[in-house]
Structures are given as structure tokens and as C-alpha cells.
Design a protein around this motif. Structure first.
Motif, PDB file in Angstrom:
ATOM      1  N   UNK A  39       0.976  -1.641  -0.009  1.00  5.78           N
ATOM      2  CA  UNK A  39       0.024  -0.123  -0.086  1.00  5.78           C
ATOM      3  C   UNK A  39       0.658   1.332   0.200  1.00  5.78           C
ATOM      4  N   UNK A  40       1.998   1.574  -0.123  1.00  6.37           N
ATOM      5  CA  UNK A  40       3.039   2.443   0.093  1.00  6.37           C
ATOM      6  C   UNK A  40       2.822   3.562  -1.296  1.00  6.37           C
ATOM      7  N   UNK A  41       2.575   2.513  -2.334  1.00  5.78           N
ATOM      8  CA  UNK A  41       2.196   3.365  -3.884  1.00  5.78           C
ATOM      9  C   UNK A  41       1.427   2.194  -4.421  1.00  5.78           C
ATOM     10  N   UNK A  42       0.182   3.537  -4.817  1.00  6.97           N
ATOM     11  CA  UNK A  42      -1.227   3.071  -5.806  1.00  6.97           C
ATOM     12  C   UNK A  42      -0.899   2.202  -7.290  1.00  6.97           C
ATOM     13  N   UNK A  43       0.179   2.452  -7.368  1.00  7.65           N
ATOM     14  CA  UNK A  43       0.398   2.372  -8.838  1.00  7.65           C
ATOM     15  C   UNK A  43       1.822   1.969  -9.199  1.00  7.65           C
ATOM     16  N   UNK A  44       1.714   1.020  -9.986  1.00 14.59           N
ATOM     17  CA  UNK A  44       3.106   1.050 -10.269  1.00 14.59           C
ATOM     18  C   UNK A  44       3.663   0.894 -11.868  1.00 14.59           C
ATOM     19  N   UNK A  45       4.603   1.705 -12.748  1.00 15.69           N
ATOM     20  CA  UNK A  45       4.824   1.125 -14.064  1.00 15.69           C
ATOM     21  C   UNK A  45       5.934  -0.103 -14.287  1.00 15.69           C
ATOM     22  N   UNK A  46       5.402  -1.437 -14.409  1.00 11.21           N
ATOM     23  CA  UNK A  46       6.313  -2.159 -14.915  1.00 11.21           C
ATOM     24  C   UNK A  46       6.353  -2.500 -16.609  1.00 11.21           C
ATOM     25  N   UNK A  47       7.643  -3.785 -16.667  1.00 16.04           N
ATOM     26  CA  UNK A  47       7.281  -4.638 -17.721  1.00 16.04           C
ATOM     27  C   UNK A  47       6.245  -5.612 -17.313  1.00 16.04           C
ATOM     28  N   UNK A  48       5.625  -5.654 -18.363  1.00 11.93           N
ATOM     29  CA  UNK A  48       4.015  -6.753 -17.845  1.00 11.93           C
ATOM     30  C   UNK A  48       4.687  -7.632 -17.787  1.00 11.93           C
TER      31      UNK A  48
END
Length: 313
Positions: free
Chosen positions: A140-149
């Protein structure tokens, strides 16, 4: 007794007149009186006394008035902030990213989002591995993460946004620089800079090239590895060696005249996008930011999601 009863009580103490408060609230004097009576019943003591020209708080009323007025001020501020969160016009959006994510994938979106939602705070948490990105979302420290799928797993939703074609990055004076494209089988014989260890992008690339290992000479092991795609591009530009990387958004060859990006034919593109615990549970501000990034990249938000892991380098 309700919050509206307490608000009416504070208003009467400050105005000293029930009819004036009734006009302000758009109700009858009797309705205001009923609210005051509910507060007095809850307090168990008289709070107002009648005067020739209205009413005034008793000693008990003054004690309660000071406490309620202070409490309502803080509570009303909190309720406004909650309303902002629901409307997407306030609060904080926390995003876990790789080292170069904002530059390549979010720079236009950040400007557009700040223009539309100036009261929302954006916090970017740089992570060095896929495990750390998913931990940030999971705890929960981040709502979103940008990742390589990546492959499914860990109960994290993955939402692909954009697919990046693979290219071979070489110096402008390299013999391969003038090629219109290069075949995957040719890469098997090239000693190229290694992508980050255990990254999804490296696993994807190794998987794609694995079927071509027997079609050409086996190159000696690479002596150079990197922690992110930008470093691979820089080293290729410096002539350390070629690098197989995704073609990042906003990276035309004209901005780096000493570098050439040769398309690789036949390799499936690398999908990148969002990782979240549950899309439906995101705050309105987080959804607005994610959709702004998607729109600026020209991507398409997917209606379905996979539970999995990924890595953004």
C-alpha cells in the motif's frame, strides 16, 4: 444527536438567535429548536438560556461550544479532503517506478495532470527491481507501479498500456548502423550489453533469442551489464558495444546523432503498463493519473487484467 445538530448548536451560540439561524439553514425556527433539544438531551444539561433579545449559552453551553467549534473545524476540513479524494481533485497519488520511467513514459502526462488537477500531490518512488515494485503496491505504499508486463502471479493486477518494439542500439560508425533491420538469428552471434539481471525485459529477450542460438556462432559472454535501459543506450553510443533494448517513447534517433536504432524483425514487442492491487479500489486521482499517462502514450486501457509480476528498468 447528529453532526448537523452540533452545527446548529454552534451557529445558535454564535448568532444568539434561533430565527436567524433558521433563515441561514433554510428551515423553520422549530426545526432549529428541536436540534438544540437533541444536543441538550445527549449532554444531560441545559446549554442555552433565553434572553430578552434571543438566547445565550449557559456555562455548560460555553464549554461545549468551544469544544464542538474546534472539533467541527477540523472535521469539516477532513470531510472536504475526503470529498476531494472522491472527486479526484485532491490527495496524493503514489507511483512506484523504475529509474527512467518518468522521463520516457510520463513526462507529458505529468504536465497535463498537474494542469487539470493542481491540488493533487504526485509522489514517485524509484525502485530497482520488480520485487520492490510489487512490494510497494502490495503493502500500500504505492497505488500504482509502472512495470514491464510479466507472467501471472502474486495477486497483482497488470494492465498493459503500450507495446515497445525491440531495436539494436549501435554507434553511428558501426557496420550495422546502416541496416534497415536485423534478424533475430543474427543477434545470437553479437556480443551485446546485458540487460538488468532477473528483469522481465531480459527474461523476455533471452526467451525470444533462445530459439535462435543454434543458427549462428555463439558470441563470447558479455563483459558489460547495466541496471537500466538508458545506461545501455549511453554505453552503446560511447562504443562500448551494441545493446538490444525496447524503443522507448520520445527517443527519436535525431536527438542522439551518434546513436542508431536498428529495428529487429520478428521479435514480439515488450508490453509495459500498470500494476495495481485492484483497479476498482484505486482513488479517483490515481485513476485519473493512470488514464492521463495512457492517453499521452497513445495506449489503450485494457478492460481485463492479469494477476502477475513485472519489472520496469
Amino acid at each position: 444527536m447528529t453532526l448537523d445538530d452540533l452545527r446548529a448548536f454552534v451557529a445558535v451560540c454564535e448568532a444568539g438567535n434561533l430565527s436567524a439561524v433558521a433563515r441561514d439553514l433554510g428551515c423553520t425556527q422549530s426545526a432549529v429548536s428541536q436540534r438544540i433539544k437533541r444536543v441538550e438531551r445527549a449532554a444531560g444539561i441545559g446549554l442555552l438560556e433565553r434572553r430578552p433579545r434571543g438566547v445565550a449559552p449557559t456555562q455548560a453551553g460555553r464549554i461545549l461550544h468551544r469544544a464542538v467549534a474546534d472539533g467541527l473545524s477540523g472535521l469539516d476540513l477532513a470531510l472536504r479532503r475526503l470529498a476531494d479524494l472522491r472527486a479526484g481533485d485532491g490527495g496524493t497519488v503514489r507511483v512506484a517506478t523504475g529509474a527512467t520511467t518518468v522521463r520516457h513514459f510520463m513526462s507529458d502526462a505529468v504536465v497535463a495532470f498537474r494542469t487539470r488537477h493542481p491540488r493533487v500531490n504526485l509522489e514517485f518512488q524509484t525502485e530497482s527491481s520488480s520485487r520492490r515494485c510489487f512490494e510497494a503496491v502490495a503493502d500500500g505504499s504505492s497505488e500504482l507501479a509502472w512495470i514491464t508486463i510479466g507472467p501471472p502471479g502474486h495477486g497483482i493486477e497488470q494492465h498493459p498500456v503500450i507495446r515497445l518494439p525491440w531495436v539494436l542500439a549501435v554507434r553511428a560508425d558501426d557496420p550495422l548502423a546502416d541496416r534497415e533491420c536485423i534478424e533475430p538469428g543474427e543477434l545470437a552471434g553479437i556480443r551485446h550489453i546485458r540487460l538488468p539481471e532477473n528483469s522481465t525485459s531480459r527474461m523476455r529477450l533471452d526467451g525470444h533469442l533462445g530459439g535462435h542460438r543454434d543458427t549462428g556462432p555463439v558470441p563470447p559472454p558479455s563483459t558489460t551489464s547495466v541496471a537500466d535501459w538508458d545506461t545501455a543506450l549511453l554505453l552503446a553510443e560511447l562504443g562500448v558495444g551494441p545493446a538490444v533494448v525496447p524503443q522507448l517513447p520520445g527517443l527519436p534517433a535525431t536527438t542522439q546523432p551518434a546513436l542508431r536504432l536498428v529495428p529487429i524483425a520478428g521479435l514480439p514487442p515488450l508490453a509495459t503498463g500498470w500494476a495495481v492491487r485492484r483497479w476498482a479500489a484505486l482513488s479517483p486521482a490515481a485513476v485519473a493519473f493512470a488514464e492521463t499517462v495512457t492517453a499521452c502514450l497513445g495506449g489503450t486501457a485494457t478492460a481485463t487484467a492479469t494477476a502477475g509480476e513485472g519489472s520496469m528498468r
